[in-house]
Design a protein around this motif. Structure first.
Motif, PDB file in Angstrom:
ATOM      1  N   GLU A   1       0.835  -1.190   0.000  1.00 44.20           N
ATOM      2  CA  GLU A   1       0.000   0.000   0.000  1.00 44.20           C
ATOM      3  C   GLU A   1       0.877   1.250   0.000  1.00 44.20           C
TER       4      GLU A   1
ATOM      5  N   TYR B   1     -13.153   4.306   4.286  1.00 45.02           N
ATOM      6  CA  TYR B   1     -11.713   4.291   4.007  1.00 45.02           C
ATOM      7  C   TYR B   1     -10.936   3.800   5.228  1.00 45.02           C
TER       8      TYR B   1
ATOM      9  N   SER C   1     -12.005   1.881   7.705  1.00 46.66           N
ATOM     10  CA  SER C   1     -12.321   0.521   8.144  1.00 46.66           C
ATOM     11  C   SER C   1     -12.055  -0.555   7.094  1.00 46.66           C
ATOM     12  N   SER C   2     -11.803  -0.169   5.856  1.00 44.65           N
ATOM     13  CA  SER C   2     -11.622  -1.163   4.803  1.00 44.65           C
ATOM     14  C   SER C   2     -10.228  -1.782   4.898  1.00 44.65           C
TER      15      SER C   2
ATOM     16  N   THR D   1      -9.232  -0.751   0.732  1.00 47.82           N
ATOM     17  CA  THR D   1      -9.049   0.656   1.067  1.00 47.82           C
ATOM     18  C   THR D   1      -8.870   1.473  -0.206  1.00 47.82           C
TER      19      THR D   1
ATOM     20  N   GLU E   1     -11.413   4.270  -2.163  1.00 55.44           N
ATOM     21  CA  GLU E   1     -10.978   5.594  -2.594  1.00 55.44           C
ATOM     22  C   GLU E   1     -11.261   5.799  -4.088  1.00 55.44           C
TER      23      GLU E   1
END
Length: 795
Positions: free
Chosen positions: A678, A739, A741-742, A747, A751
């Motif tokens: 990420e 966003y 909690s994903s 995530t 977005e």
């Protein structure tokens, strides 16, 4: 010719004559006569002998005392030079206690107790049979070879069995072999027999070591054959494992597949004929020979109700231990024992240049021979007999330990074949002492052709750890699965190894594999769908731009500030395109680009919408009498405001990138079993400043559009802007908790979804109604219609 005496003490037990002991005695006589015929071994010297019979150890000890005192040694010198015997370890121990103070060597052919190797207690004891110490080591190694870790033992009272069992327990423990039970057997104790039977039936161990003398073995099998004891793998000691006569009809199911170590098979030329040619007339004064003869042929030399013995019967017509001359095992030890004394005398009588070449001491003639000199030279003996048997002793007086590994196999005709299936030789290196013959068929207990499994607990497989239970034998351990994130790659591993952060156990937990990496890829369905929507948004924006461009002279395009509309469409294209930067493997450049591009393009987009909203408000004010407001917000001012609003976001992004920019990160905390690739935010303040600025402009735009929504102007698109800003704000307000909690790649997907949803909201709400009129309602695309009182139809 001089005479030197050696004496064999032989046991003809009780009222029941022992055929095997008679065979040993006759073997000794055969060997003495063979040596005396040899003109090279002891030239000018002959061996004499005297045989003693006893019913138990007390008579044999008395016989030893008589021999030491020189009583009634016809044809021999008064000095006893050596004793040969006894078969029993306990009797040999008692005899040696008498002989040791007199320095008279004792050589046993069958006393195997390891305790007799203690030279401090038995300094004059030697043997041509291997010590039980080696047999026990061999038994432990054969159990280890076949992976028998859970065994039972049946033993009897007496030095041989008790010492052997104790030694086995000690050596087995060293190799991780556990004894489930150790049961004593006595011939007359029915309680002990019941306990043995019950234990054999209930025990989980499949292998049973029967470590008892031959006489006890016969008694034990006679008792046990009345019970249905099957499925056990019997392991025997050398005392009984080669006695084929033990296999009666009932016992064949019990002993089928029995395995054990036997004294090596040997060939002694002429001995078989010598034994079978025995006649009572050869020993007319021997009452013992007559007693055996009567037993062999079930006859009597004295008048009785039975058949009269003639003395000319042929021993070849009967079958017993004495007449079995097909193989010699223990007899070879007797043969070697007699030769041992002869070679010791040979070494003692050697003389070269006035001294003994072996010891360097003065020469000794045959009249000066003493037992202590014979004892001294026995230690130096190292020779090979005529049949190829090597004889020498270690520091404990023990000979070379060599065994045959034999297997009981029942033939179709009911007879027993004792098959040699391997060897155990202590002269071989460690790990190679046990050798099985190639391509040899082995029959196992219960007539099975597969090696029996005898363990208290199956080994802990890889992926688990072994834990010792202090309340159970060491073989009865517990197995526990390795905890999450750890492995064991060996059987019975005592510990589990924790995988390094970049690795995770496989399903079996026996190997650490590199953790799979997770990111939103173009190749997976979710990435493909989002890419498709992004590209679709670009296409629709481009299509809208083309429609507006081709109809730029029409009233509806001119009336809605075409310059800001084209700039808005351009910014929407960038918004759709920036969503694509979130898909794919994160890199340093992509992480910086995705957030900054998203922040700048959305500010450009909202700035255009805000500009259009302000234009609507200013346009209404301009219609009021005396108003000159439009000169303060003309095209130049609109461009300047859009540029100013966008520039602020650019500055925020530059500061973010300079101070603490986003960077690619391997997130190992969210998922234990995989790595999330990420983009870390770097500075969270910078990220929320970018979003906050977009939100501030969107909120301002929404408020202004809301205020202008009811202005009486046919050119008014404030309603559409209001609705689009409402969608925009709803999407981004929903985005924040989603966003946070994903997990993982979702995530990024959230977005992207927010970017696409808000972009489509702006495109659909602001431009689709106009495109509808341009294409499907061209009659409404006129100045008259737009300036008229009738409000335009809306979707």
């Amino acid at each position: 010719m001089g005479w030197i005496t050696c004496i064999l003490l032989t046991l003809l037990a009780g009222a029941r004559w022992n055929d095997r002991e008679l065979k040993f005695a006759r073997t000794m006589i055969f060997t003495v006569e063979e040596i005396n015929r040899d003109t090279k071994l002891l030239p000018g010297v002959s061996l004499g002998y005297r045989l003693y019979n006893g019913c138990g150890s007390e008579n044999l000890i008395r016989a030893a005392v008589e021999a030491v005192n020189g009583a009634d040694l016809k044809g021999c010198s008064d000095q006893v030079q050596a004793f040969l015997g006894h078969s029993s370890s306990g009797v040999s121990e008692d005899i040696n206690i008498i002989l040791s103070p007199l320095s008279i060597p004792q050589v046993s052919h069958l006393s195997t107790c390891a305790c007799l190797s203690d030279k401090r207690r038995y300094p004059t004891f030697f043997r041509t049979v291997p010590s039980d110490h080696f047999q026990i080591l061999g038994l432990v190694q054969i159990m280890k070879y076949f992976d028998w870790r859970w065994v039972g033992i049946i033993y009897s009272k007496g030095l041989y069995s008790e010492e052997g069992t104790a030694k086995f327990n000690m050596e087995a423990q060293k190799e991780g072999i556990c004894v489930e039970y150790t049961l004593p057997y006595a011939k007359t104790n029915l309680v002990q027999l019941d306990a043995i039977v019950q234990t054999l039936r209930e025990s989980s161990s499949k292998v049973v070591l029967l470590f008892i003398p031959l006489s006890f073995t016969k008694s034990f099998l006679s008792e046990i054959e009345n019970y249905n004891i099957t499925g056990k793998q019997w392991l025997g000691s050398e005392s009984w494992i080669t006695q084929a006569d033990l296999a009666s009809v009932k016992r064949k199911g019990i002993l089928q597949g029995a395995i054990g170590f036997a004294i090596p098979l040997a060939y002694i030329p002429g001995l078989g004929e010598y034994l079978l040619n025995l006649k009572p007339l050869d020993e007319p004064q021997s009452t013992i020979i007559k007693a055996f003869w009567e037993k062999f042929f079930d006859c009597s030399f004295s008048p009785s109700n039975t058949t009269m013995c003639t003395g000319t019967e042929d021993l070849r017509t009967v079958s017993n231990d004495y007449t079995d001359v097909t193989q010699f095992r223990a007899e070879n030890n007797v043969y070697k024992a007699v030769y041992l004394v002869a070679y010791a005398l040979h070494a003692l009588l050697q003389c070269k240049n006035g001294s003994n070449p072996t010891t360097g001491k003065p020469c000794v003639n045959k009249n000066e021979v003493q037992p202590k000199l014979v004892l001294e030279h026995i230690n130096y003996v190292n020779f090979t007999t005529q049949n190829g048997a090597k004889v020498f002793f270690d520091e404990n007086g023990d000979s070379v330990a060599q065994y045959d590994l034999v297997n009981w196999q029942m033939k179709e005709d009911g007879s027993v074949e004792i098959v040699n299936i391997g060897q155990y030789d202590t002269l071989y290196p460690e790990g190679e002492k046990v050798k099985l013959k190639d391509n040899t068929k082995i029959v196992w207990g219960g007539n099975s052709h597969e090696v029996p499994r005898s363990v208290c607990k199956e080994p802990c497989p890889p992926g688990s750890r072994k834990a010792i239970n202090k309340f159970k034998p060491v073989c009865c351990f517990d197995c526990f699965e390795c905890p999450e994130g750890s492995i064991s790659n060996k059987t019975n591993s005592p510990h589990c190894l924790i995988c390094t952060p970049d690795f995770w156990p496989n399903e079996k937990k026996d190997k650490c594999l590199p953790k799979p990496t997770e990111y939103l890829s173009y190749k997976e369905i979710l990435g493909t769908v989002l890419t498709g929507f992004g590209c679709g948004g670009v296409f629709l924006s481009l299509l809208t731009s083309i429609i507006f461009l081709t109809h730029k002279e029409t009233p509806i395009v001119k009336a809605n500030n075409s310059e800001l509309s084209f700039l808005l469409l351009f910014s929407l294209k960038l918004c759709f395109l920036c969503s694509l930067t979130f898909i794919g493997r994160p890199t340093e450049w992509s992480c910086m680009l995705r957030h900054t591009a998203f922040g700048i393009t959305f500010v450009l987009c909202i700035s255009c919408v805000l500009g259009k909203t302000i234009v609507v408000l200013m346009a209404f004010r301009a219609t009021l009498p005396g108003s000159n407001v439009m000169k303060w917000f003309g095209p130049a001012h609109q461009r300047l405001s859009v540029s100013a609003f966008t520039l602020i976001q650019v500055i925020i992004c530059i500061l973010w990138l300079r101070i603490n920019p986003p960077f690619p990160k391997r997130n190992m905390k969210y998922y234990k079993e995989k790595i999330i690739l990420e983009c870390a935010l770097g500075s969270a303040f910078g990220f929320w400043a970018v979003l906050g600025y977009i939100g501030l402009l969107a909120l301002l735009c929404f408020v202004l559009a809301f205020l202008a929504r009811k202005l009486p102007d046919s050119f008014n698109e404030a309603k559409l802007i209001t609705f689009s800003m409402l969608i925009f704000c709803a999407v981004w307000i929903t985005f924040i908790p989603a966003y946070v909690s994903s997990p993982g790649k979702f995530t990024v997907a959230v977005e992207i979804f927010a970017i696409l949803a808000s972009s489509f909201g702006l495109l659909a709400c602001i431009f689709f109604p106009k495109c509808y009129i341009i294409i499907f309602r061209p009659e409404q695309n006129s100045k008259k219609h737009l300036m008229g009182k009738i409000p335009p139809r809306s979707l």
